[in-house]
Design a protein around this motif. Structure first.
Motif, PDB file in Angstrom:
ATOM      1  N   CYS A  36      -0.964   7.098  -4.287  1.00  0.00           N
ATOM      2  CA  CYS A  36      -1.784   8.066  -3.551  1.00  0.00           C
ATOM      3  C   CYS A  36      -0.946   8.976  -2.651  1.00  0.00           C
ATOM      4  O   CYS A  36      -0.418   8.538  -1.624  1.00  0.00           O
ATOM      5  CB  CYS A  36      -2.819   7.317  -2.716  1.00  0.00           C
ATOM      6  N   PRO A  37      -0.832  10.237  -3.011  1.00  0.00           N
ATOM      7  CA  PRO A  37      -0.057  11.163  -2.183  1.00  0.00           C
ATOM      8  C   PRO A  37      -0.631  11.307  -0.780  1.00  0.00           C
ATOM      9  O   PRO A  37       0.106  11.513   0.181  1.00  0.00           O
ATOM     10  CB  PRO A  37      -0.174  12.495  -2.928  1.00  0.00           C
ATOM     11  N   SER A  48      -7.103   7.788   2.199  1.00  0.00           N
ATOM     12  CA  SER A  48      -7.013   7.050   0.933  1.00  0.00           C
ATOM     13  C   SER A  48      -8.431   7.016   0.382  1.00  0.00           C
ATOM     14  O   SER A  48      -9.387   7.324   1.101  1.00  0.00           O
ATOM     15  CB  SER A  48      -6.525   5.616   1.177  1.00  0.00           C
ATOM     16  N   ALA A  49      -8.550   6.628  -0.876  1.00  0.00           N
ATOM     17  CA  ALA A  49      -9.903   6.590  -1.438  1.00  0.00           C
ATOM     18  C   ALA A  49     -10.768   5.610  -0.658  1.00  0.00           C
ATOM     19  O   ALA A  49     -11.926   5.899  -0.337  1.00  0.00           O
ATOM     20  CB  ALA A  49      -9.831   6.189  -2.908  1.00  0.00           C
ATOM     21  N   MET A  79      -7.433  14.974  -5.364  1.00  0.00           N
ATOM     22  CA  MET A  79      -8.502  14.630  -6.319  1.00  0.00           C
ATOM     23  C   MET A  79      -7.906  14.345  -7.703  1.00  0.00           C
ATOM     24  O   MET A  79      -8.504  14.660  -8.729  1.00  0.00           O
ATOM     25  CB  MET A  79      -9.554  15.753  -6.417  1.00  0.00           C
ATOM     26  N   GLY A  82      -5.732   9.050  -9.237  1.00  0.00           N
ATOM     27  CA  GLY A  82      -4.869   7.868  -9.374  1.00  0.00           C
ATOM     28  C   GLY A  82      -5.528   6.654  -8.728  1.00  0.00           C
ATOM     29  O   GLY A  82      -5.516   5.543  -9.274  1.00  0.00           O
ATOM     30  N   MET A  99     -15.883  10.597  -3.823  1.00  0.00           N
ATOM     31  CA  MET A  99     -15.156  11.625  -3.055  1.00  0.00           C
ATOM     32  C   MET A  99     -15.608  13.030  -3.454  1.00  0.00           C
ATOM     33  O   MET A  99     -15.689  13.927  -2.623  1.00  0.00           O
ATOM     34  CB  MET A  99     -13.648  11.456  -3.247  1.00  0.00           C
TER      35      MET A  99
END
Ligand code: FAD
Ligand code: SF4
Ligand code: SF4
Lengths: 424, 529
Positions: A36-37, A48-49, A79, A82, A99
């Motif tokens: 996660c960038p 983060s998600a 988006m 990943g 999201m």
């Protein structure tokens, strides 16, 4: 679907943080173990998600209100999905869809990102995300003498997309593609200045109505022209035409292929022969929109029910999109079929590839973050020892080219078509 | 109460503005975690005052000293994958250690790694495998090894071969609750990280005891943990697609699912396997956990479950993984296993490569836990745990199983047929670790209530029957919160709670190290006295 309908996923997020990491069985290098960038750059869990699942829930419950920080948290994210692959390797949740809906809620509630407005206004006025006059859309093809499907009947439409249409530095990709296809005997045409955006990027930023509008316009234009097939170099357009239009119930009755798929077809049909040596070692960067995000849409209209007392299942059974069925092999096969070219792989590839940094409106609103993310990708590419990174997406190409300019590296960045051309 | 402007500014001076926040939207991510619903009736617990991300021991120390000066309660966490890490009855300063994630050293010869608190189990394993070593797996690949070695529980599926809990930390760097730095074990005399005991202070009992202080006793900033030999390849190759990745079990390993005609026979075989020291990992997880681990979705799990095959065949089953440094050693282990199976009427259950891979990966990395417990219903609880003699645990299992089944059959919690989870421990004795996993829906108040009732009933039962009170009193479960359990269990166990409280008060004179999952600092007399 309103965000409310995603509450079940938000409330069931365990906060395991798997969404920050490459699926563990796929980790090979500690240095490249994260996926996660957003969390890599901004550090706090909200980026983060899992963090956005909490933020969405919190917003719905009225525990928090909109603020600049909340909007940054929601939008400092590519988006790229990943997180979705890593989460859904273990769960039956939908972090990416959640999201997306969270962004849509922001837009509906009038909370938008200032950095996105020029592109959105450009879309509304000029039918493109590139802040350029629509009259200039076909300029990239000047002098090519390619058919115009608004006037001529052709079998195949080449859809250049916004980036290739207006990014002069990349025009060679679009021009090269058209020449190459014509030379292979394809009856091809373009729409020139009549081409419009696919609507996909705006959708990803939360502007859902735009998608329906452009789905309608594209469908009408293609149907009127009688084309049998649409080919595009842009994975965003590819994903939008194939996945998003289907998702909103506006699937167009024309086959849409990404250029890598079409080239593969031409090679197999012996219409294209790659004969010249291209003595080069390259590594392939999977564009998110051609890979994990390009999985066909799976329609499901059902409800959750419980069996065994509390086991949550869906009725009718739901197939989850978990990133397994993107376009991963064809671009690789294409590269491998170029004489003399050697493909070496990065640690993070296919469904667990690191994003180039350009997606989700990040390039437009948070350009530094886009560059930092791209830099990590290029550094990963460098570890392979390859001379060049090859992608199959103009947005990746743009960002990675921008990154390379900031680096002290000999590594080059190519679009896959540029290498195919060299091999003809 | 929010931090004063002065305190906030002082904290900002330590870490820089970028690594400190009191924005409500960000804080929400630090009070939401599975299990909270059991304690707070909701996945949200009270919001922290602020979150701070230190990058070094010096920064942690400065933060802790400042908290003492301004009377700010604080609690540190690593990945924050449990209620004990993020929750408390009121707000506090949440110290997230994610920036402290360096592997400082892997000492191949002496087989240990020196790491910072946010090195995950998955990361350490990757690096150790390259050197023919492995770490114990901890709870999951995303969890911190230091957290489980020094601060919280510390069990692992491969603990029989790689150690667990307090047996794993060696030298430790510890920022005490008042901000002083204490170096434990050989580190304390400058002799390096190689041992947790002397020369130097050997305070592992105080630092973590059986289950760890759950953040209630300062912050561990570095630790050395044991590594053990790894007989597999430097890198594992994974095949397949998500959610069904598969690894080939390496040639020096064997993965078996063993099935037995009765629980008694299973426990007998389990004891023999432990005693004969043939296991890399040996555990019982029950048929539903097996099915959940090997499937990619609840839908798939349900399809298999409906057939009834696993419940029937694997009601009394053990997962056994064996490793060996040579062909000869493996031959020996296989012969021992054969004898054990003969004696206990056990059989090998034919499992496909995917099932084998799931067992192997779970034993090696802890991966699969999320699938096994969260995917099904959204949450789980494990109370009524024990590290006890097998014979006592067989009885405990029977008692507990009945209680769980009653709730399962009512549909309040998952009716999963799983008996206790049973994991072999390092001592190769006829003891083991046992837990009851209860899967419940965090969105269904009746389900939460049911899971809580099971825990309460089993807790009471365990106390009545004197089943391993010491570990029961640890960090797990509903009763751990607020230290309630210590008041109940202490009097039955040498009044340990009084000592625990004395430790808490001596080490944390200003009561700032948030302690709700450890022990309450204020004096209370034991109910017996
Ligand atoms: C599916 C599942 C399976 C599990 N299985 C196991 C298991 O097999 N074995 C096991 O041990 N646990 C298990 N757990 C419990 C627990 O989640 C883990 O022990 C925990 O995740 C440890 O790593 P973490 O990084 O998440 O620690 P955190 O959740 O961040 O912290 C755990 C506790 O330790 C404290 N802490 C963490 N780091 C420090 C530090 N540096 N200094 C001081 N205090 C600190 C925190 O305050 C908190 O109280 C399991 C949990 C789940 C959800
Ligand atoms: S979004 Fe998924 S992977 Fe991320 S914390 Fe939540 S459950 Fe875990
Ligand atoms: S989409 Fe990409 S940047 Fe956004 S949360 Fe997921 S992995 Fe992170």
């Amino acid at each position: 679907m309103p965000l409310q309908d995603f509450k079940i996923y938000m409330e069931r997020c365990s906060r395991c943080s798997y969404c920050k990491w490459v699926p563990h069985m796929k980790m090979t290098e500690r240095k490249f173990a994260t996926i996660c960038p957003s969390i890599a750059q901004y550090e706090f869990h909200g980026w983060s998600a899992g963090g956005r699942m909490v933020a969405g829930l919190s917003l719905l419950r009225g525990r928090i209100d909109y603020s600049d920080t909340l909007l940054d948290m929601i939008y400092q994210c590519q988006m790229d999905g990943g997180c979705d692959v890593s989460c859904k390797n273990q769960t039956d949740l939908e972090p990416l869809e959640t999201m997306l809906e969270l962004r849509a809620k922001c837009v509906r509630d009038g909370h938008v990102i200032r950095g996105h407005m020029p592109a959105i206004q450009s879309l509304r006025r000029e039918d493109n995300m590139m802040q350029s006059p629509k009259a200039e859309r076909g300029k990239w093809a000047e002098g090519l003498d390619v058919k115009d499907i608004t006037k001529d009947r052709v079998q195949v439409l080449y859809h250049a997309g916004c980036r290739l249409s207006f990014d002069k530095e990349l025009w060679n990709i679009a021009r090269g593609t058209v020449s190459l296809l014509r030379d292979a005997g394809v009856d091809i045409g373009i729409m020139g200045k009549e081409e419009v955006c696919c609507g996909g990027r705006a959708y990803e930023w939360g502007y859902q109505e735009e998608l329906a509008r452009y789905a309608g316009r594209n469908a009408k234009a293609w149907e009127a022209s009688g084309v049998k097939m649409v080919v595009t170099s842009c994975p965003h357009c590819y994903q939008t035409f194939n996945v998003l239009y289907d998702k909103i119930g506006m699937r167009v009755n024309v086959q849409v292929l990404h250029i890598t798929q079409f080239l593969d077809f031409l090679i197999k049909e012996n219409k294209l022969q790659l004969i010249k040596e291209v003595p080069m070692e390259v590594t392939y960067h999977d564009p998110c929109h051609l890979g994990r995000l390009a999985e066909p849409w799976i329609r499901w209209n059902g409800v959750e029910k419980k069996v065994m007392g509390q086991l949550i299942v869906q009725d009718p059974p739901k197939e989850f999109r978990r990133g397994a069925n993107g376009v991963y092999d064809l671009p690789r096969d294409l590269l491998k079929s170029i004489p003399g070219l050697k493909l070496v792989e990065m640690p993070r590839i296919r469904e667990y590839a690191w994003c180039c940094g350009a997606g989700g409106g990040v390039k437009e609103a948070y350009p530094e973050f886009a560059l930092r993310t791209g830099l990590e990708r290029m550094k990963e590419a460098e570890t392979t020892g390859a001379e060049a990174t090859v992608s199959a997406c103009p947005w990746c190409q743009r960002n990675l080219l921008d990154v390379v300019k900031t680096m002290d590296t000999r590594m080059k960045v190519y679009d896959i078509v540029e290498l195919v051309q060299q091999a003809l | 109460m929010a931090l004063t402007k002065e305190a906030y500014r002082a904290l900002e001076d330590i870490v820089g503005a970028r690594y400190l926040t009191e924005e409500a939207a960000v804080l929400e991510g630090y009070c939401f975690v599975w299990g909270n619903e059991m304690f707070f009736g909701d996945r949200f617990s009270p919001r922290p005052h602020a979150v701070i991300l230190p990058g070094s021991t010096e920064e942690v120390q400065a933060i802790v000293k400042l908290c003492n000066r301004y009377a700010i309660e604080y609690k540190a966490h690593a990945s924050g994958f449990c209620s004990a890490a993020l929750a408390g009855p009121k707000g506090f300063l949440s110290i997230e250690l994610r920036r402290m994630n360096r592997i400082l050293e892997i000492d191949e010869k002496n087989m240990f790694a020196v790491i910072e608190p946010c090195v995950t189990a998955g990361e350490l394993l990757l690096e150790a495998m390259k050197k023919g070593l492995r770490s114990y797996s901890g709870s999951s690949p995303t969890s911190s090894i230091v957290a489980s070695a020094t601060s919280y529980i510390g069990l692992s599926s491969s603990q029989i071969s790689a150690g667990y809990g307090g047996r794993n930390p060696l030298g430790v760097e510890w920022v005490l609750p008042d901000g002083e730095i204490l170096r434990l074990g050989s580190l304390g005399t400058g002799a390096g990280w190689f041992t947790g005991d002397g020369p130097g202070p050997s305070l592992r009992g105080i630092m973590r005891g059986h289950t760890g202080p759950s953040g209630g006793l300062g912050v561990i900033t570095k630790a050395a943990v044991k590594l053990v030999p790894w007989y597999g390849p430097a890198k594992m190759e994974t095949k397949g697609k998500p959610p069904s990745y598969t690894v080939d079990v390496p040639e020096n390993f064997r993965v078996f699912t063993l099935i037995f005609p009765s629980r008694e026979k299973l426990y007998e075989a389990f004891g023999l396997i432990n005693e004969e020291a043939i296991a890399f990992a040996c555990s019982r997880r029950g048929p539903f956990t097996m099915v959940a681990g090997m499937t990619g979705s609840n839908k798939e799990a349900w399809e298999i479950w409906k057939e009834g095959y696993f419940q029937k065949k694997c009601a009394n089953s053990l997962a056994l993984i064996m490793d060996a440094s040579s062909r000869r050693e493996m031959d020996y282990k296989e012969k021992v296993l054969e004898k054990i199976l003969e004696r206990t009427e056990g059989e090998m259950f034919p499992e496909n490569a995917h099932g084998q891979s799931a067992r192997f990966v779970h034993a090696l990395t802890g991966q699969g836990g999320v699938k096994g417990v969260f995917r099904a219903t959204g949450s789980f609880s494990t109370g009524a745990n024990a590290d006890e003699a097998l014979v006592a645990m067989l009885k405990a299992n029977e008692m507990g199983y009945e209680v769980k089944q009653t709730f399962g059959k009512r549909g309040v919690v998952l009716d999963d047929d799983d008996p206790t989870w049973l994991t072999a421990t390092e001592e190769n004795t006829s003891g083991a670790h046992q837990e009851f996993a209860v899967r419940y829906d965090p969105l269904d108040p009746q389900s939460i209530k049911g899971a809580a009732e099971i825990e309460a009933i089993l807790g009471k039962l365990w106390l009545e029957k004197n089943i391993d009170i010491a570990s029961f009193a640890g960090a797990f479960g509903l009763l751990a919160y607020g230290g309630k359990i210590h008041e109940m269990a202490g009097p039955k166990c040498l009044d340990y709670h009084i000592w625990m409280r004395k430790i808490k008060n001596a080490f944390d004179p200003n009561c700032v190290s948030e302690s709700s999952y450890y022990i309450k600092p204020e004096e209370e007399t034991s109910p017996q006295k």
